[in-house]
Enzyme design. Structure first.
Site, PDB file in Angstrom:
ATOM      1  N   GLU A 135      23.205  27.043  32.155  1.00  0.00           N
ATOM      2  CA  GLU A 135      23.694  25.772  32.527  1.00  0.00           C
ATOM      3  C   GLU A 135      22.987  25.100  33.689  1.00  0.00           C
ATOM      4  O   GLU A 135      22.264  25.586  34.445  1.00  0.00           O
ATOM      5  CB  GLU A 135      25.042  25.361  33.085  1.00  0.00           C
ATOM      6  CG  GLU A 135      26.108  25.957  31.648  1.00  0.00           C
ATOM      7  CD  GLU A 135      26.061  25.162  30.562  1.00  0.00           C
ATOM      8  OE1 GLU A 135      24.898  24.665  30.165  1.00  0.00           O
ATOM      9  OE2 GLU A 135      27.176  24.924  29.962  1.00  0.00           O
ATOM     10  N   HIS A 166      19.981  23.221  28.764  1.00  0.00           N
ATOM     11  CA  HIS A 166      19.909  24.694  28.832  1.00  0.00           C
ATOM     12  C   HIS A 166      19.341  25.509  27.851  1.00  0.00           C
ATOM     13  O   HIS A 166      19.225  25.039  26.688  1.00  0.00           O
ATOM     14  CB  HIS A 166      21.723  25.048  29.187  1.00  0.00           C
ATOM     15  CG  HIS A 166      22.282  25.275  27.870  1.00  0.00           C
ATOM     16  ND1 HIS A 166      23.647  24.708  27.838  1.00  0.00           N
ATOM     17  CD2 HIS A 166      22.096  25.481  26.486  1.00  0.00           C
ATOM     18  CE1 HIS A 166      24.209  24.664  26.664  1.00  0.00           C
ATOM     19  NE2 HIS A 166      23.355  25.109  25.762  1.00  0.00           N
ATOM     20  N   ASP A 194      23.112  35.553  24.276  1.00  0.00           N
ATOM     21  CA  ASP A 194      24.523  35.479  24.975  1.00  0.00           C
ATOM     22  C   ASP A 194      25.614  35.556  24.115  1.00  0.00           C
ATOM     23  O   ASP A 194      25.740  35.844  22.783  1.00  0.00           O
ATOM     24  CB  ASP A 194      24.301  33.864  25.566  1.00  0.00           C
ATOM     25  CG  ASP A 194      23.983  32.780  24.466  1.00  0.00           C
ATOM     26  OD1 ASP A 194      23.752  33.114  23.361  1.00  0.00           O
ATOM     27  OD2 ASP A 194      23.824  31.650  24.740  1.00  0.00           O
ATOM     28  N   ASP A 253      22.314  19.379  27.522  1.00  0.00           N
ATOM     29  CA  ASP A 253      22.014  19.381  28.990  1.00  0.00           C
ATOM     30  C   ASP A 253      20.758  20.232  29.362  1.00  0.00           C
ATOM     31  O   ASP A 253      20.510  20.322  30.382  1.00  0.00           O
ATOM     32  CB  ASP A 253      23.373  20.064  29.902  1.00  0.00           C
ATOM     33  CG  ASP A 253      23.793  21.292  29.538  1.00  0.00           C
ATOM     34  OD1 ASP A 253      23.027  21.866  28.928  1.00  0.00           O
ATOM     35  OD2 ASP A 253      24.571  21.725  29.889  1.00  0.00           O
TER      36      ASP A 253
HETATM   37  C1  GLP Z   1      24.803  27.245  22.626  1.00  0.00           C
HETATM   38  C2  GLP Z   1      23.767  28.442  22.576  1.00  0.00           C
HETATM   39  C3  GLP Z   1      22.354  27.823  22.913  1.00  0.00           C
HETATM   40  C4  GLP Z   1      21.764  26.850  21.916  1.00  0.00           C
HETATM   41  C5  GLP Z   1      22.673  25.810  22.309  1.00  0.00           C
HETATM   42  C6  GLP Z   1      22.099  24.596  21.321  1.00  0.00           C
HETATM   43  O1  GLP Z   1      24.968  26.350  24.006  1.00  0.00           O
HETATM   44  N1  GLP Z   1      24.294  29.235  23.859  1.00  0.00           N
HETATM   45  O2  GLP Z   1      21.576  29.122  22.766  1.00  0.00           O
HETATM   46  O3  GLP Z   1      20.415  26.738  22.100  1.00  0.00           O
HETATM   47  O4  GLP Z   1      23.892  26.114  21.816  1.00  0.00           O
HETATM   48  O5  GLP Z   1      22.851  24.674  19.879  1.00  0.00           O
HETATM   49  P1  GLP Z   1      22.639  23.732  18.572  1.00  0.00           P
HETATM   50  O6  GLP Z   1      21.295  24.418  17.984  1.00  0.00           O
HETATM   51  O7  GLP Z   1      23.535  23.878  17.933  1.00  0.00           O
HETATM   52  O8  GLP Z   1      22.178  22.529  19.003  1.00  0.00           O
END
Ligand code: GLP
Length: 256
Positions: free
Chosen positions: A143, A138, A67, A136
């Site tokens: 989402e 995802h 993404d 959440d």
């Molecule tokens: C973002 C990314 C996800 C990732 C999430 C969690 O939303 N798009 O791919 O898994 O953050 O991030 P973190 O690893 O910093 O908790």
């Protein structure tokens, strides 16, 4: 589904890195799906070490990222393009023309997303997809209420995700509200999916994803339907799992 519980973040990262290294060693032109966020940073550090110390060769590897924020150019320090260069690509011998991170500045986003899907297909699909999990539930930026069959597309971020990710921005009002993200359906076509989660803050969401119902409200739960999904967790992230001891037992008694 395989649930692997490691003592801490370092061991979680090393386990994921060992699996990528094994794939790349046996299949030098493997197609890797990569993720951003703080969770995979330890994994990327370990891959860099394996490249530097053990000569792990990425020269034929193809990468596709999950993404990117809409409206941030690749040069923006908070863009996922920048994150990947800074934390991985600049430190291994991946061929820049083999790297794919969505372009958050694409002028025709719909056409761009179709192209991204075609490009994944043209390389024969993703062999191994690395995933984190949002608070959440995802995966990528899918989402809650994203279709479990969704493809790469424009997605509006939830207030919670915007707040979660504000910690990376100097000015929290700068967090983009939209992203280009691979869909749940795109991710589900990867041959293997490895989801990493670390820390107490992720424990309840991880438990919902692994042990709750398959629901679009927790898009990571779609992995329950994947034929080769592996959750690699540290103890804290695994601490709300009802079957915690059973997963440990299965791992320790794995047939050769
Ligand atoms: C973002 C990314 C996800 C990732 C999430 C969690 O939303 N798009 O791919 O898994 O953050 O991030 P973190 O690893 O910093 O908790």
């Amino acid at each position: 589904m395989e649930v692997i519980i490691k003592a801490d973040y370092k061991q979680m990262s090393a386990e994921a890195a060992a699996r990528i290294a094994d794939l790349v060693y046996h299949q030098p032109n493997a197609v890797l799906g990569l993720a951003t966020g703080s969770t995979p940073l330890g994994l990327y550090k370990e891959l860099i070490r394996l490249h530097r110390d053990d000569g792990l060769d990425f020269s034929k590897v193809i990468t596709f990222n999950l993404d990117e924020y809409v409206g941030l150019p690749a040069s923006h320090e908070q863009s996922y393009n920048y994150f990947m260069k800074d934390n991985l690509f600049d430190h291994i011998n991946v061929n820049p023309s083999n790297i794919h991170v969505p372009n958050g500045m694409a002028s025709d986003i719909e056409a761009y997303c179709l192209w991204y899907e075609d490009e994944i297909e043209a390389y024969g699909g993703i062999d191994l997809q690395i995933l984190g999990i949002g608070s959440d539930g995802h995966i990528a930026f899918n989402e809650p209420a994203s279709s479990l069959g969704s493809r790469t597309r424009l997605k509006t971020l939830t207030k919670q995700t915007i707040d979660d990710n504000a910690r990376f921005f100097d000015d929290p009002t700068e967090v983009p509200h939209y992203a280009i993200t691979m869909g749940v359906g795109t991710i589900m076509e990867a041959k293997t999916c490895i989801l990493l989660a670390s820390g107490k803050g992720k424990a309840d969401t991880v438990a919902k994803a692994i042990e709750g119902p398959v629901t679009a409200l927790i898009t990571a739960s779609a992995l329950q339907l994947h034929p080769d999904a592996v959750f690699i967790l540290d103890e804290e992230a695994a601490s709300s799992l009802e079957l915690h001891d059973y997963y440990q037992w299965v791992y320790e008694n794995k047939p050769e």
